[in-house]
Scaffold this motif. Structure first.
Motif, PDB file in Angstrom:
ATOM      1  N   GLY A  29      25.829 101.704 108.855  1.00 10.92           N
ATOM      2  CA  GLY A  29      24.585 102.182 108.275  1.00 10.92           C
ATOM      3  C   GLY A  29      24.731 102.601 106.829  1.00 10.92           C
ATOM      4  N   PRO A  30      23.766 103.339 106.314  1.00 12.05           N
ATOM      5  CA  PRO A  30      23.769 103.722 104.897  1.00 12.05           C
ATOM      6  C   PRO A  30      24.910 104.650 104.511  1.00 12.05           C
ATOM      7  CG  PRO A  30      22.007 104.844 106.100  1.00 12.05           C
ATOM      8  CD  PRO A  30      22.553 103.795 107.015  1.00 12.05           C
ATOM      9  N   ASP A  31      25.553 105.283 105.489  1.00 14.89           N
ATOM     10  CA  ASP A  31      26.658 106.196 105.173  1.00 14.89           C
ATOM     11  C   ASP A  31      27.905 105.458 104.697  1.00 14.89           C
ATOM     12  OD1 ASP A  31      26.538 105.201 107.767  1.00 14.89           O
ATOM     13  OD2 ASP A  31      27.916 106.713 108.535  1.00 14.89           O
ATOM     14  N   ILE A  32      27.996 104.145 104.983  1.00 18.75           N
ATOM     15  CA  ILE A  32      29.122 103.349 104.470  1.00 18.75           C
ATOM     16  C   ILE A  32      28.579 102.124 103.730  1.00 18.75           C
ATOM     17  CG2 ILE A  32      30.878 104.122 106.100  1.00 18.75           C
ATOM     18  CD1 ILE A  32      30.278 101.717 107.826  1.00 18.75           C
ATOM     19  N   LEU A  33      27.601 102.372 102.913  1.00 21.63           N
ATOM     20  CA  LEU A  33      26.894 101.317 102.177  1.00 21.63           C
ATOM     21  C   LEU A  33      27.849 100.435 101.379  1.00 21.63           C
ATOM     22  CD1 LEU A  33      24.065 100.237 101.262  1.00 21.63           C
ATOM     23  CD2 LEU A  33      24.239 101.820  99.338  1.00 21.63           C
ATOM     24  N   GLY A  34      27.723  99.131 101.594  1.00 24.68           N
ATOM     25  CA  GLY A  34      28.416  98.163 100.758  1.00 24.68           C
ATOM     26  C   GLY A  34      29.902  98.030 100.975  1.00 24.68           C
ATOM     27  N   GLN A  35      30.440  98.570 102.062  1.00 30.48           N
ATOM     28  CA  GLN A  35      31.880  98.518 102.264  1.00 30.48           C
ATOM     29  C   GLN A  35      32.343  97.260 102.992  1.00 30.48           C
ATOM     30  OE1 GLN A  35      33.683 102.132 103.743  1.00 30.48           O
ATOM     31  NE2 GLN A  35      32.269 103.441 102.606  1.00 30.48           N
ATOM     32  N   SER A  36      31.413  96.467 103.473  1.00 24.54           N
ATOM     33  CA  SER A  36      31.778  95.232 104.163  1.00 24.54           C
ATOM     34  C   SER A  36      31.109  94.042 103.486  1.00 24.54           C
ATOM     35  CB  SER A  36      31.352  95.302 105.634  1.00 24.54           C
ATOM     36  OG  SER A  36      29.945  95.365 105.720  1.00 24.54           O
ATOM     37  N   ALA A  37      31.564  92.853 103.859  1.00 26.70           N
ATOM     38  CA  ALA A  37      30.941  91.645 103.301  1.00 26.70           C
ATOM     39  C   ALA A  37      29.510  91.502 103.791  1.00 26.70           C
ATOM     40  CB  ALA A  37      31.761  90.413 103.671  1.00 26.70           C
ATOM     41  N   ILE A  82      35.386  81.727  96.702  1.00 30.42           N
ATOM     42  CA  ILE A  82      34.208  81.925  97.560  1.00 30.42           C
ATOM     43  C   ILE A  82      34.547  81.631  99.014  1.00 30.42           C
ATOM     44  CG2 ILE A  82      31.904  81.018  98.121  1.00 30.42           C
ATOM     45  CD1 ILE A  82      31.529  80.571  95.072  1.00 30.42           C
ATOM     46  N   MET A  83      35.218  80.519  99.256  1.00 28.19           N
ATOM     47  CA  MET A  83      35.525  80.125 100.626  1.00 28.19           C
ATOM     48  C   MET A  83      36.543  81.068 101.259  1.00 28.19           C
ATOM     49  SD  MET A  83      33.350  77.835 100.980  1.00 28.19           S
ATOM     50  CE  MET A  83      33.757  77.758 102.716  1.00 28.19           C
ATOM     51  N   ARG A  84      37.512  81.519 100.493  1.00 30.70           N
ATOM     52  CA  ARG A  84      38.487  82.477 101.042  1.00 30.70           C
ATOM     53  C   ARG A  84      37.784  83.751 101.482  1.00 30.70           C
ATOM     54  NH1 ARG A  84      40.721  86.916  99.339  1.00 30.70           N
ATOM     55  NH2 ARG A  84      39.734  86.673  97.295  1.00 30.70           N
ATOM     56  N   GLN A  85      36.885  84.263 100.642  1.00 31.66           N
ATOM     57  CA  GLN A  85      36.142  85.468 101.003  1.00 31.66           C
ATOM     58  C   GLN A  85      35.246  85.221 102.213  1.00 31.66           C
ATOM     59  OE1 GLN A  85      34.376  88.012  97.952  1.00 31.66           O
ATOM     60  NE2 GLN A  85      35.333  86.741  96.383  1.00 31.66           N
ATOM     61  N   LEU A  86      34.637  84.034 102.278  1.00 33.22           N
ATOM     62  CA  LEU A  86      33.754  83.728 103.399  1.00 33.22           C
ATOM     63  C   LEU A  86      34.539  83.665 104.711  1.00 33.22           C
ATOM     64  CD1 LEU A  86      30.925  83.023 104.419  1.00 33.22           C
ATOM     65  CD2 LEU A  86      31.398  80.622 103.883  1.00 33.22           C
ATOM     66  N   VAL A  87      35.690  83.040 104.682  1.00 28.32           N
ATOM     67  CA  VAL A  87      36.525  82.964 105.883  1.00 28.32           C
ATOM     68  C   VAL A  87      36.911  84.364 106.348  1.00 28.32           C
ATOM     69  CG1 VAL A  87      38.790  82.271 106.765  1.00 28.32           C
ATOM     70  CG2 VAL A  87      37.414  80.646 105.454  1.00 28.32           C
ATOM     71  N   LEU A  88      37.347  85.212 105.427  1.00 29.14           N
ATOM     72  CA  LEU A  88      37.729  86.579 105.793  1.00 29.14           C
ATOM     73  C   LEU A  88      36.535  87.356 106.329  1.00 29.14           C
ATOM     74  CD1 LEU A  88      40.120  87.500 102.813  1.00 29.14           C
ATOM     75  CD2 LEU A  88      40.751  86.915 105.169  1.00 29.14           C
ATOM     76  N   VAL A  90      33.893  86.135 107.910  1.00 26.95           N
ATOM     77  CA  VAL A  90      33.543  85.650 109.242  1.00 26.95           C
ATOM     78  C   VAL A  90      34.556  86.139 110.277  1.00 26.95           C
ATOM     79  CG1 VAL A  90      33.207  83.594 110.658  1.00 26.95           C
ATOM     80  CG2 VAL A  90      32.297  83.665 108.335  1.00 26.95           C
ATOM     81  N   ILE A  91      35.825  86.160 109.917  1.00 29.90           N
ATOM     82  CA  ILE A  91      36.836  86.711 110.818  1.00 29.90           C
ATOM     83  C   ILE A  91      36.518  88.172 111.127  1.00 29.90           C
ATOM     84  CG2 ILE A  91      39.265  87.414 110.978  1.00 29.90           C
ATOM     85  CD1 ILE A  91      39.983  84.854 109.477  1.00 29.90           C
ATOM     86  N   ILE A 117      33.382  87.916  91.357  1.00 28.38           N
ATOM     87  CA  ILE A 117      32.321  87.660  92.325  1.00 28.38           C
ATOM     88  C   ILE A 117      32.716  88.190  93.703  1.00 28.38           C
ATOM     89  CG2 ILE A 117      31.410  85.679  91.092  1.00 28.38           C
ATOM     90  CD1 ILE A 117      32.884  83.875  93.040  1.00 28.38           C
ATOM     91  N   ARG A 118      31.708  88.573  94.469  1.00 29.63           N
ATOM     92  CA  ARG A 118      31.920  89.099  95.809  1.00 29.63           C
ATOM     93  C   ARG A 118      30.960  88.414  96.771  1.00 29.63           C
ATOM     94  NH1 ARG A 118      30.709  95.213  98.047  1.00 29.63           N
ATOM     95  NH2 ARG A 118      31.696  94.925 100.090  1.00 29.63           N
ATOM     96  N   VAL A 119      31.479  87.893  97.854  1.00 29.55           N
ATOM     97  CA  VAL A 119      30.664  87.204  98.862  1.00 29.55           C
ATOM     98  C   VAL A 119      30.049  88.237  99.802  1.00 29.55           C
ATOM     99  CG1 VAL A 119      30.782  85.709 100.883  1.00 29.55           C
ATOM    100  CG2 VAL A 119      31.924  85.032  98.774  1.00 29.55           C
ATOM    101  N   ARG A 120      28.735  88.120 100.020  1.00 29.09           N
ATOM    102  CA  ARG A 120      28.019  88.977 100.971  1.00 29.09           C
ATOM    103  C   ARG A 120      27.245  88.089 101.941  1.00 29.09           C
ATOM    104  NH1 ARG A 120      27.498  94.047  98.937  1.00 29.09           N
ATOM    105  NH2 ARG A 120      27.520  94.608 101.151  1.00 29.09           N
ATOM    106  N   ILE A 121      27.125  88.505 103.164  1.00 25.29           N
ATOM    107  CA  ILE A 121      26.446  87.722 104.194  1.00 25.29           C
ATOM    108  C   ILE A 121      25.156  88.417 104.614  1.00 25.29           C
ATOM    109  CG2 ILE A 121      26.620  86.754 106.516  1.00 25.29           C
ATOM    110  CD1 ILE A 121      29.586  86.481 106.109  1.00 25.29           C
ATOM    111  N   ILE A 122      24.082  87.647 104.704  1.00 24.79           N
ATOM    112  CA  ILE A 122      22.774  88.177 105.073  1.00 24.79           C
ATOM    113  C   ILE A 122      22.214  87.396 106.263  1.00 24.79           C
ATOM    114  CG2 ILE A 122      22.250  88.951 102.725  1.00 24.79           C
ATOM    115  CD1 ILE A 122      20.488  86.452 102.423  1.00 24.79           C
ATOM    116  N   SER A 123      21.042  87.831 106.740  1.00 21.99           N
ATOM    117  CA  SER A 123      20.242  87.113 107.727  1.00 21.99           C
ATOM    118  C   SER A 123      20.940  86.959 109.079  1.00 21.99           C
ATOM    119  CB  SER A 123      19.856  85.726 107.185  1.00 21.99           C
ATOM    120  OG  SER A 123      18.884  85.109 107.982  1.00 21.99           O
ATOM    121  N   PHE A 124      20.866  88.021 109.875  1.00 21.02           N
ATOM    122  CA  PHE A 124      21.496  88.026 111.192  1.00 21.02           C
ATOM    123  C   PHE A 124      20.486  87.762 112.320  1.00 21.02           C
ATOM    124  CE2 PHE A 124      24.557  90.006 108.517  1.00 21.02           C
ATOM    125  CZ  PHE A 124      25.795  89.784 109.106  1.00 21.02           C
TER     126      PHE A 124
END
Length: 233
Positions: A29-37, A82-88, A90-91, A117-124
């Motif tokens: 939640g907002p208490d750990i904002l932005g700490q994950s991809a 980009i792909m290295r960050q995306l793989v990590l 998803v893991i 650059i930092r990869v972020r994932i949206i739309s779950f």
């Protein structure tokens, strides 16, 4: 009709929609904002006929389709990053038992930071919980669905994520600017493969992700150790 799932938080059990449940598992939640991809969940509201989700907005950022278009052609070092960050990422999702199920360039954000650059994932919204039992129904973009869905009418989470990672890599290396499409990959495989502008290691990365048989497809864990991530161009 929205299904609700139990979510234990701060000594209480909340019943939340699946998308909210997955986002909280993926990023907290907002208490750990932005700490994950995965982008963080800030809040959600239930209305009569819909659910409103308030989520983190990484800034400045843009989706991968826009980023790759603005910076075309992307240097291979950038694609590799980009792909290295995306793989990590998803893991990490799978370790948290989150199966995104709709990994594609539109659902990947590129956030520009002082450190790069930092990869972020949206739309779950198409996601579900990781399972040891094959899935027999599919939500998400069918053009990115794994071939086993069409051939066997069932699929597993990890091989599907690997397939979709390969589709993203294909798009970033495709000089014809085509969006990846599972069906077209097979009916025009030679033409699509020859349009990939990557090193031999980069092409191999795509090929092992897009192996038709899920039993022969590279695993997520093996993908993290792919030689392409340890080379420079």
């Amino acid at each position: 009709m929205v299904d609700f799932y139990p979510l234990a938080r701060k000594a209480e059990v909340l019943h939340v929609p699946m998308e909210v449940y997955l986002m909280f598992r993926a990023a907290g939640g907002p208490d750990i904002l932005g700490q994950s991809a995965a982008v963080s969940l800030l809040d959600w509201f239930e209305l009569d006929t819909e659910i409103i989700i308030v989520m983190e907005r990484p800034s400045p950022s843009m989706d991968l389709v826009t980023y790759s278009t603005l910076h075309y052609p992307l240097p291979e070092d950038t694609v590799r990053d980009i792909m290295r960050q995306l793989v990590l990422a998803v893991i990490d999702l799978h370790n948290k038992r989150v199966f995104h199920r709709d990994l594609k360039s539109n659902n990947v954000l590129i956030q520009e930071t002082e450190d790069g650059i930092r990869v972020r994932i949206i739309s779950f919204g198409c996601g579900c919980i990781v399972s040891t039992i094959p899935y027999t129904s599919f939500t998400g973009c069918l053009s990115c669905a794994p071939p086993e869905l069409f051939l066997e009418r069932k699929y597993m989470d990890s091989p599907t994520s690997v397939w979709q990672i390969g589709g993203v890599a294909y798009e970033l290396f495709n000089e014809d600017s085509k969006f990846f499409n599972t069906y077209e990959w097979f009916i025009d495989a030679l033409g699509m493969k020859t349009s990939i502008t990557a090193s031999e290691e980069g092409k191999h990365f795509i090929q092992v992700c897009l192996e038709e048989s899920p039993s022969k497809r590279i695993s997520l864990e093996e993908l993290e150790r792919h030689p392409w991530f340890f080379t420079t161009t």
